[in-house]
Design an enzyme around this catalytic site. Sequence first.
Site, short mmCIF file in Angstrom:
data_model
loop_
_atom_site.label_atom_id
_atom_site.label_comp_id
_atom_site.label_asym_id
_atom_site.label_seq_id
_atom_site.Cartn_x
_atom_site.Cartn_y
_atom_site.Cartn_z
N SER A 117 34.78 35.17 -23.90
CA SER A 117 35.11 36.38 -23.15
C SER A 117 34.94 37.67 -23.96
CB SER A 117 36.52 36.30 -22.55
OG SER A 117 36.60 35.22 -21.63
N ASN A 121 24.30 33.91 -25.21
CA ASN A 121 24.05 32.56 -24.68
C ASN A 121 24.01 32.69 -23.17
OD1 ASN A 121 24.11 29.94 -23.83
ND2 ASN A 121 26.17 29.49 -24.59
N GLY A 124 34.66 32.00 -20.59
CA GLY A 124 34.48 32.23 -19.16
C GLY A 124 35.78 32.42 -18.39
N LYS A 184 23.39 30.45 -21.02
CA LYS A 184 23.78 29.24 -20.27
C LYS A 184 22.74 28.96 -19.19
CE LYS A 184 28.43 30.10 -21.76
NZ LYS A 184 29.86 29.96 -21.58
N GLU A 214 34.46 29.16 -31.05
CA GLU A 214 34.65 29.45 -29.63
C GLU A 214 35.83 28.63 -29.11
OE1 GLU A 214 30.68 31.12 -27.89
OE2 GLU A 214 30.94 29.02 -27.36
N GLU A 254 30.57 23.33 -23.96
CA GLU A 254 30.14 22.81 -22.65
C GLU A 254 29.28 21.55 -22.83
OE1 GLU A 254 28.60 26.54 -21.23
OE2 GLU A 254 30.66 27.29 -21.16
N HIS A 259 27.73 23.33 -28.48
CA HIS A 259 28.55 24.21 -27.62
C HIS A 259 29.58 23.36 -26.89
CE1 HIS A 259 29.70 26.92 -24.40
NE2 HIS A 259 29.29 27.89 -25.19
#
Length: 244
Positions: A208, A4, A168, A6, A162, A92, A90
């Site tokens: 990560s 991904n 991150g 992003k 996730e 985010e 996701h």
Amino acid sequence: MAGNWKMYKTPAETTAFFEKFRPLVEKSTHCEIVICPPFTNIAAAVAAAKGSTIQIGGQNIAWAREGAFTGEISGAMLTAVGASHAIVGHSERRQYFGETDETVLKRTVAALDAGLTPIVCVGERLEERESGGTEAVLVSQFTKGIAGLTGQQFAKIVIAYEPVWAIGTGKTATPEIAADAHRVIREQVKAKFGKEAADAVRILYGGSVKPDNVKSLMAQPEIDGSLVGGASLDAGSFASIVNF
Ligand code: 13P
């Protein structure tokens, strides 16, 4: 093994990535490889991946086929440029753009209707884990989202676990923590869609994932693959992850 990207890379950088990445995974037939670049780079990625087994996906998908939905990209648009997958829900998107379990379900159905494979993301936030609420969050995300699919639809999706606190941050869930969460999700699948569906569904771990921790994560039988953010931006590091 899915990457991904992003909001990183231009079309030119996408082409350059594939030039390095392709030879490194040429013989990697043990898994499917999917890269999800920003929408603006999908055409470049599809062109650069042509003739390889690397598949390309979007990072989101509109629930409507077309219409007055400023800023959205439909499933038909994604397939028209050669995408085969779409990430849905996701964290985010949930955190910054108001995505809910309800919209995640609608987007998942839209992806399936367009013939795309949705990679449906679930996972708890740090405060939810620290207060002992991980299982409740996963159950709730499943019940309000994925459980709304039919069995036939469910058979075509990929799930990604996730944990938000591991994205991150450099904090990977230990293989055991990840496997526990995957078991919770698989139990939900079994209760709703049956044992066969639970055994067959692929659950990816994301958060990560790096070349130096992928092996121990993938050693867990519960973990079927990874959804990689930062480490998928570098051809060498993503190839090492694919070839764990
Ligand atoms: P990182 O690998 O950068 O932690 O991101 C994980 C992720 O969000 C993939 O979708």
